[in-house]
Design a protein around this motif. Structure first.
Motif, PDB file in Angstrom:
ATOM      1  N   VAL A  75     -31.028 -53.231  21.741  1.00 37.17           N
ATOM      2  CA  VAL A  75     -31.376 -54.160  22.935  1.00 37.17           C
ATOM      3  C   VAL A  75     -30.299 -53.828  24.129  1.00 37.17           C
ATOM      4  CG1 VAL A  75     -32.081 -56.203  24.099  1.00 37.17           C
ATOM      5  CG2 VAL A  75     -33.141 -55.858  21.938  1.00 37.17           C
ATOM      6  N   ALA A  76     -29.257 -53.988  23.672  1.00 38.33           N
ATOM      7  CA  ALA A  76     -28.021 -53.790  24.513  1.00 38.33           C
ATOM      8  C   ALA A  76     -28.029 -52.164  25.015  1.00 38.33           C
ATOM      9  CB  ALA A  76     -26.934 -54.043  24.138  1.00 38.33           C
ATOM     10  N   SER A  77     -28.416 -51.210  24.215  1.00 34.36           N
ATOM     11  CA  SER A  77     -28.297 -50.021  24.575  1.00 34.36           C
ATOM     12  C   SER A  77     -29.304 -49.506  25.368  1.00 34.36           C
ATOM     13  CB  SER A  77     -28.490 -49.016  23.183  1.00 34.36           C
ATOM     14  OG  SER A  77     -27.414 -49.110  22.456  1.00 34.36           O
ATOM     15  N   LEU A  78     -30.665 -50.143  25.251  1.00 33.75           N
ATOM     16  CA  LEU A  78     -31.569 -50.134  26.338  1.00 33.75           C
ATOM     17  C   LEU A  78     -31.325 -50.723  27.639  1.00 33.75           C
ATOM     18  CD1 LEU A  78     -34.803 -50.626  24.026  1.00 33.75           C
ATOM     19  CD2 LEU A  78     -33.981 -48.541  24.957  1.00 33.75           C
ATOM     20  N   LEU A  79     -30.652 -51.735  27.544  1.00 31.40           N
ATOM     21  CA  LEU A  79     -30.056 -52.310  28.869  1.00 31.40           C
ATOM     22  C   LEU A  79     -29.161 -51.532  29.671  1.00 31.40           C
ATOM     23  CD1 LEU A  79     -29.426 -55.983  28.219  1.00 31.40           C
ATOM     24  CD2 LEU A  79     -31.109 -55.339  29.566  1.00 31.40           C
ATOM     25  N   VAL A  80     -28.274 -50.740  28.883  1.00 27.47           N
ATOM     26  CA  VAL A  80     -27.428 -49.843  29.814  1.00 27.47           C
ATOM     27  C   VAL A  80     -28.207 -48.498  30.121  1.00 27.47           C
ATOM     28  CG1 VAL A  80     -25.429 -48.138  29.377  1.00 27.47           C
ATOM     29  CG2 VAL A  80     -25.201 -50.532  28.397  1.00 27.47           C
ATOM     30  N   LEU A  81     -29.012 -48.021  29.330  1.00 25.35           N
ATOM     31  CA  LEU A  81     -30.247 -46.997  29.906  1.00 25.35           C
ATOM     32  C   LEU A  81     -30.749 -47.420  31.158  1.00 25.35           C
ATOM     33  CD1 LEU A  81     -31.200 -44.160  29.447  1.00 25.35           C
ATOM     34  CD2 LEU A  81     -32.846 -45.244  28.021  1.00 25.35           C
ATOM     35  N   ALA A  82     -31.426 -48.488  31.020  1.00 22.87           N
ATOM     36  CA  ALA A  82     -32.177 -49.042  32.174  1.00 22.87           C
ATOM     37  C   ALA A  82     -31.439 -49.269  33.469  1.00 22.87           C
ATOM     38  CB  ALA A  82     -32.861 -50.530  31.997  1.00 22.87           C
ATOM     39  N   ALA A  83     -30.121 -49.513  33.085  1.00 20.33           N
ATOM     40  CA  ALA A  83     -29.070 -49.590  34.362  1.00 20.33           C
ATOM     41  C   ALA A  83     -28.794 -48.369  34.973  1.00 20.33           C
ATOM     42  CB  ALA A  83     -27.818 -50.385  33.827  1.00 20.33           C
ATOM     43  N   MET A  84     -28.887 -47.486  34.091  1.00 20.10           N
ATOM     44  CA  MET A  84     -28.520 -45.947  34.597  1.00 20.10           C
ATOM     45  C   MET A  84     -29.813 -45.533  35.513  1.00 20.10           C
ATOM     46  SD  MET A  84     -26.533 -43.058  34.447  1.00 20.10           S
ATOM     47  CE  MET A  84     -25.434 -43.333  32.953  1.00 20.10           C
ATOM     48  N   VAL A  85     -30.904 -45.829  34.973  1.00 19.90           N
ATOM     49  CA  VAL A  85     -31.964 -45.511  35.534  1.00 19.90           C
ATOM     50  C   VAL A  85     -32.214 -46.034  37.006  1.00 19.90           C
ATOM     51  CG1 VAL A  85     -34.353 -45.887  35.859  1.00 19.90           C
ATOM     52  CG2 VAL A  85     -33.465 -45.001  33.777  1.00 19.90           C
ATOM     53  N   LEU A  86     -31.859 -47.476  37.042  1.00 22.49           N
ATOM     54  CA  LEU A  86     -31.878 -48.079  38.352  1.00 22.49           C
ATOM     55  C   LEU A  86     -30.775 -47.658  39.284  1.00 22.49           C
ATOM     56  CD1 LEU A  86     -32.261 -51.774  37.138  1.00 22.49           C
ATOM     57  CD2 LEU A  86     -34.010 -50.531  38.168  1.00 22.49           C
ATOM     58  N   MET A  87     -29.715 -47.236  38.854  1.00 20.35           N
ATOM     59  CA  MET A  87     -28.580 -46.572  39.714  1.00 20.35           C
ATOM     60  C   MET A  87     -29.219 -45.338  40.227  1.00 20.35           C
ATOM     61  SD  MET A  87     -25.770 -46.699  41.444  1.00 20.35           S
ATOM     62  CE  MET A  87     -24.793 -47.962  40.490  1.00 20.35           C
ATOM     63  N   LEU A  88     -29.574 -44.628  39.554  1.00 20.35           N
ATOM     64  CA  LEU A  88     -30.256 -43.253  39.739  1.00 20.35           C
ATOM     65  C   LEU A  88     -31.489 -43.527  40.913  1.00 20.35           C
ATOM     66  CD1 LEU A  88     -30.904 -40.197  39.891  1.00 20.35           C
ATOM     67  CD2 LEU A  88     -32.297 -40.353  37.749  1.00 20.35           C
ATOM     68  N   VAL A  89     -32.307 -44.672  40.792  1.00 20.14           N
ATOM     69  CA  VAL A  89     -33.225 -45.205  41.515  1.00 20.14           C
ATOM     70  C   VAL A  89     -32.531 -45.315  43.264  1.00 20.14           C
ATOM     71  CG1 VAL A  89     -34.936 -46.629  42.427  1.00 20.14           C
ATOM     72  CG2 VAL A  89     -34.928 -45.687  40.067  1.00 20.14           C
ATOM     73  N   MET A  90     -31.369 -46.195  42.748  1.00 17.74           N
ATOM     74  CA  MET A  90     -30.922 -46.542  44.058  1.00 17.74           C
ATOM     75  C   MET A  90     -30.176 -45.435  44.811  1.00 17.74           C
ATOM     76  SD  MET A  90     -29.238 -50.401  43.456  1.00 17.74           S
ATOM     77  CE  MET A  90     -27.961 -49.820  41.976  1.00 17.74           C
ATOM     78  N   VAL A  91     -29.465 -44.408  44.126  1.00 19.48           N
ATOM     79  CA  VAL A  91     -29.011 -43.128  44.776  1.00 19.48           C
ATOM     80  C   VAL A  91     -30.064 -42.566  45.408  1.00 19.48           C
ATOM     81  CG1 VAL A  91     -27.775 -41.102  44.464  1.00 19.48           C
ATOM     82  CG2 VAL A  91     -27.004 -43.302  43.240  1.00 19.48           C
ATOM     83  N   LEU A  92     -31.088 -42.288  44.708  1.00 18.36           N
ATOM     84  CA  LEU A  92     -32.233 -41.521  45.382  1.00 18.36           C
ATOM     85  C   LEU A  92     -32.828 -42.078  46.548  1.00 18.36           C
ATOM     86  CD1 LEU A  92     -33.956 -40.369  41.988  1.00 18.36           C
ATOM     87  CD2 LEU A  92     -32.598 -38.771  43.723  1.00 18.36           C
ATOM     88  N   CYS A  93     -32.809 -43.530  46.646  1.00 20.77           N
ATOM     89  CA  CYS A  93     -33.492 -44.118  47.777  1.00 20.77           C
ATOM     90  C   CYS A  93     -32.387 -44.309  48.987  1.00 20.77           C
ATOM     91  CB  CYS A  93     -34.141 -45.430  47.242  1.00 20.77           C
ATOM     92  SG  CYS A  93     -35.454 -45.031  46.119  1.00 20.77           S
ATOM     93  N   THR A  94     -31.351 -44.188  48.803  1.00 21.03           N
ATOM     94  CA  THR A  94     -30.254 -44.264  49.869  1.00 21.03           C
ATOM     95  C   THR A  94     -30.713 -43.293  50.984  1.00 21.03           C
ATOM     96  OG1 THR A  94     -28.119 -44.559  50.412  1.00 21.03           O
ATOM     97  CG2 THR A  94     -28.311 -42.906  48.865  1.00 21.03           C
ATOM     98  N   LYS A  95     -30.280 -43.540  52.227  1.00 18.29           N
ATOM     99  CA  LYS A  95     -30.468 -42.669  53.367  1.00 18.29           C
ATOM    100  C   LYS A  95     -29.264 -41.942  53.495  1.00 18.29           C
ATOM    101  CE  LYS A  95     -33.982 -45.904  55.757  1.00 18.29           C
ATOM    102  NZ  LYS A  95     -34.756 -45.626  54.602  1.00 18.29           N
ATOM    103  N   ARG A  96     -28.318 -42.272  52.822  1.00 17.95           N
ATOM    104  CA  ARG A  96     -26.979 -41.577  53.079  1.00 17.95           C
ATOM    105  C   ARG A  96     -26.918 -40.184  52.717  1.00 17.95           C
ATOM    106  NH1 ARG A  96     -20.986 -44.554  52.548  1.00 17.95           N
ATOM    107  NH2 ARG A  96     -20.034 -43.018  54.114  1.00 17.95           N
TER     108      ARG A  96
END
Length: 125
Positions: free
Chosen positions: A104-125
């Protein structure tokens, strides 16, 4: 406090734990916790500091809700992985008890990586 600084602080704490564990292993000549040591340094220190740098350089105004979710998922996952591996490789708990938590913890770390990618892709900078 900004997420960049929070990530760097958390990363440095994981670094202290990982390096301390490495010193204990070296001084005792017992390297049974090498997996824990590596995960504390890679997931805890390196990935946290990398996320902190990303926040400082690219995510100057992230979606607060998404950033909190991502931060919480990563930190909870990293902490559970560190503790779980310590219990597992220290022989303090049998693998069949610890491994579901590690999964479960490994899946949390993976989900966090996906969320970081989403935030970077959505940034206007």
């Amino acid at each position: 406090m900004r997420f960049g600084k929070l990530y760097v602080i958390c990363g440095l704490v994981y670094g202290l734990l990982g390096l301390t564990l490495g010193i204990v292993m070296a001084s005792s000549h017992n390297y049974g916790q090498h997996v824990t040591h590596a995960h504390l340094l890679l997931i805890g220190l390196v990935l946290s500091v990398l996320y902190g740098v990303i926040h400082q350089l690219w995510l100057t105004t992230p979606n607060r809700w998404l950033a909190r979710l991502q931060f919480g998922a990563h930190q909870l996952g990293a902490a559970v992985i560190g503790a779980g591996l310590f219990l597992r490789y220290g022989g303090l708990r049998p693998p069949q008890v610890v491994e579901p938590f590690l999964a479960v913890a490994s899946l949390l770390v993976l989900a966090a990586m996906v969320l970081m990618l989403v935030m970077v892709l959505c940034t206007k900078r």
